[in-house]
Design a protein around this motif. Structure first.
Motif, short mmCIF file in Angstrom:
data_model
loop_
_atom_site.label_atom_id
_atom_site.label_comp_id
_atom_site.label_asym_id
_atom_site.label_seq_id
_atom_site.Cartn_x
_atom_site.Cartn_y
_atom_site.Cartn_z
N MET A 1 0.85 -1.19 0.00
CA MET A 1 0.00 0.00 0.00
C MET A 1 0.89 1.24 0.00
N SER A 2 1.01 1.89 -1.15
CA SER A 2 1.91 3.03 -1.25
C SER A 2 1.30 4.30 -0.68
N ASN A 3 -0.05 4.37 -0.62
CA ASN A 3 -0.72 5.55 -0.07
C ASN A 3 -0.73 5.47 1.46
N LYS A 4 -0.17 6.48 2.10
CA LYS A 4 -0.24 6.56 3.56
C LYS A 4 -1.59 7.15 3.97
N ALA A 5 -1.92 7.02 5.24
CA ALA A 5 -3.12 7.65 5.80
C ALA A 5 -2.69 8.65 6.85
N VAL A 6 -3.02 9.92 6.65
CA VAL A 6 -2.66 10.98 7.58
C VAL A 6 -3.87 11.28 8.46
N VAL A 7 -3.72 11.02 9.76
CA VAL A 7 -4.81 11.14 10.73
C VAL A 7 -4.58 12.39 11.57
N LEU A 8 -5.50 13.34 11.49
CA LEU A 8 -5.37 14.62 12.19
C LEU A 8 -6.09 14.56 13.54
N GLY A 9 -5.34 14.73 14.63
CA GLY A 9 -5.92 14.73 15.97
C GLY A 9 -5.62 13.45 16.71
N SER A 75 5.52 9.30 -2.26
CA SER A 75 5.49 8.70 -3.60
C SER A 75 4.07 8.60 -4.16
N ALA A 76 3.07 8.67 -3.27
CA ALA A 76 1.66 8.64 -3.69
C ALA A 76 0.86 9.55 -2.76
N LYS A 77 -0.26 10.05 -3.26
CA LYS A 77 -1.08 10.94 -2.44
C LYS A 77 -1.55 10.23 -1.17
N PRO A 78 -1.33 10.82 0.01
CA PRO A 78 -1.88 10.23 1.23
C PRO A 78 -3.40 10.48 1.32
N VAL A 79 -4.07 9.62 2.08
CA VAL A 79 -5.49 9.83 2.41
C VAL A 79 -5.52 10.69 3.67
N LEU A 80 -6.32 11.76 3.66
CA LEU A 80 -6.39 12.70 4.79
C LEU A 80 -7.67 12.47 5.57
N ILE A 81 -7.54 12.18 6.88
CA ILE A 81 -8.70 11.88 7.72
C ILE A 81 -8.68 12.75 8.97
N ASN A 288 -22.54 14.95 12.27
CA ASN A 288 -21.09 14.88 12.40
C ASN A 288 -20.52 14.49 11.04
N VAL A 289 -19.59 15.28 10.53
CA VAL A 289 -19.06 15.03 9.20
C VAL A 289 -17.63 14.48 9.25
N ARG A 290 -17.29 13.86 10.37
CA ARG A 290 -15.99 13.20 10.51
C ARG A 290 -16.20 11.91 11.30
N ILE A 291 -15.15 11.11 11.43
CA ILE A 291 -15.23 9.86 12.18
C ILE A 291 -15.87 10.14 13.54
N THR A 292 -16.80 9.31 13.94
CA THR A 292 -17.61 9.60 15.12
C THR A 292 -17.00 9.05 16.40
N ASN A 293 -17.55 9.49 17.55
CA ASN A 293 -17.05 9.08 18.86
C ASN A 293 -17.01 7.56 19.02
N PHE A 294 -18.07 6.90 18.57
CA PHE A 294 -18.11 5.45 18.80
C PHE A 294 -17.70 4.66 17.56
N ASN A 295 -16.62 5.12 16.94
CA ASN A 295 -16.07 4.41 15.79
C ASN A 295 -15.68 2.97 16.14
N THR A 309 -13.08 4.10 3.74
CA THR A 309 -12.69 5.37 3.13
C THR A 309 -11.38 5.22 2.36
N TYR A 310 -10.40 4.62 3.01
CA TYR A 310 -9.08 4.45 2.40
C TYR A 310 -9.17 3.63 1.12
#
Length: 393
Positions: A1-9, A75-81, A288-295, A309-310
């Motif tokens: 998997m060349s695409n990384k996942a960037v997790v904010l927070g 090397s590849a676009k990361p996924v932004l979450i 809520n338009v982002r990952i929720t509390n009870f993910n 999503t990824y």
């Protein structure tokens, strides 16, 4: 998997659960926060990289530049979450430029903010025929008379911009019992430079709160979904989920899926409803338009939203899926639930027996994990530090 996942927070369990959901699938996860203090998600064994970025509130342009600089070296676009409303607002404001560097599900700049804003959300829902609580806007000259006539007391004073309100007052809203309390609450909000609206309180205990959690693909169609029922929240009556169970309620799909598809939403979002105890009507409360509390609950029930999503954004989508049965799994944020239980018992809204019986359900823990325990112990150390500071004052 060349695409990384960037997790904010990474200073809250939403970021932690997102990192775990992706890392367990072999995704290279990048945790981002503006400090390394109390960022217990950084301690997950599934967090591949830890980055300290400029603080978005003090230096938003520096924060965006930091994100772009990081992505440009990959090397590849990361996924932004994003895992907090404040990060969502910043991404929404810079969506077009960030999409040149990152894979982001949403394509319409401003839609995140419109759905997060209580006033614009109420208008959108009304236009689409989705019930919302009766609302009075305080910028109208006769708003006090309108409250007397349309809403009556007690009622709630809600912010149009929830993240800013919570940051200022450490609560989601004001509950007021009479006209003077209403005037005082509106005055406090305006003194802080915050806009508010007044809404009717929909009758029903906290277990009348439900959610529709869904992923919309790049064609704007619901591909994955689940419904849930809140049992307890903190602060009690008007707070965030601390004890919530998966519960199959097909009526919520019938309301929620057309709503998301008509507004053109893409990616994950959650509609929070309250069922009127007297009429049975489901009222849209917020989105809520982002990952929720009870993910962690959604994942344990069978839907790994961060990975869904990824996979779609990296060109290999997972097949559609929905949880159309009761699993009897509950999300549990034990620390705040204990505080909530104390409040429910004190106000006699629940009995000890009711609480005890509820705790026998199978749990999806907010922080604890047998396979990844270090973040839990970091969280406990953080709590000890906070209580030590309080006791020393």
């Amino acid at each position: 998997m060349s695409n990384k996942a960037v997790v904010l927070g990474c200073n809250y369990y939403i970021g932690l659960s997102t990192i775990r959901c992706l890392g367990k699938q072999g995704v290279h996860t990048v945790g981002v926060d503006y400090t390394d203090k109390n960022t217990y998600a950084f301690d997950s064994k599934y967090c591949s990289e830890k980055l300290i970025a400029p603080y978005y509130k003090d230096d938003q342009e520096g924060f965006i530049r930091f994100l772009k600089d990081y992505a440009s070296k990959q090397s590849a676009k990361p996924v932004l979450i994003p895992c907090h409303d404040n990060y969502v607002e910043v991404i929404d404001a810079h969506l077009d430029e960030l999409k040149e560097y990152y894979l982001i599900p949403q394509t319409e700049q401003g839609l995140y903010t419109k759905l997060m804003n209580k006033e614009t959300l109420q208008k959108i829902a009304s236009d689409l025929g989705v019930p919302t609580p009766e609302t009075v806007r305080v910028n109208e000259a006769d708003y006090l008379e309108q409250v007397d006539r349309i809403i009556q007391y007690p009622c709630i004073v809600k912010p149009t911009d929830s993240p800013a309100f919570v940051a200022k007052f450490r609560k989601k809203l004001f509950k007021v019992a009479n006209r003077q309390e209403l005037v005082d609450a509106v005055g406090q909000a305006h003194a802080a430079g915050l806009e508010v609206i007044v809404q009717r309180i929909i009758p029903g205990f906290d277990d009348h709160m439900y959610t529709f959690d869904a992923y919309m693909n790049q064609e704007g169609k619901v591909t994955h979904w689940m419904t849930a029922q809140k049992y307890r929240q903190y602060p009690i009556n008007f707070g965030a989920s601390v004890y919530t169970g998966q519960k199959y309620v097909p009526e919520l799909y019938d309301i929620g899926a057309p709503f998301f598809e008509k507004v053109g939403f893409k990616g994950f979002a959650e509609i929070e409803f309250k069922k009127d105890a007297e009429t049975g009507t489901y009222y849209l409360i917020e989105i809520n338009v982002r990952i929720t509390n009870f993910n962690t609950l959604i994942n344990k029930a069978g839907l790994n939203i961060p990975y869904i999503t990824y996979r779609e954004l990296t060109g290999n989508p997972l097949p559609p899926s929905a949880i159309e049965k009761d699993t009897n799994i509950v999300f549990w944020y034990a620390y705040e639930d204990l505080l909530a239980i104390r409040g429910y018992l004190k106000t006699k809204q629940l009995t000890f027996g009711q609480v005890f019986r509820s705790l026998l359900k199978r749990k999806a823990h907010s922080i604890w994990s047998w396979s990844d325990p270090k973040p839990f112990f970091s969280f406990v150390r953080m709590l000890r530090g906070k209580y030590a500071k309080r006791s020393s004052r």
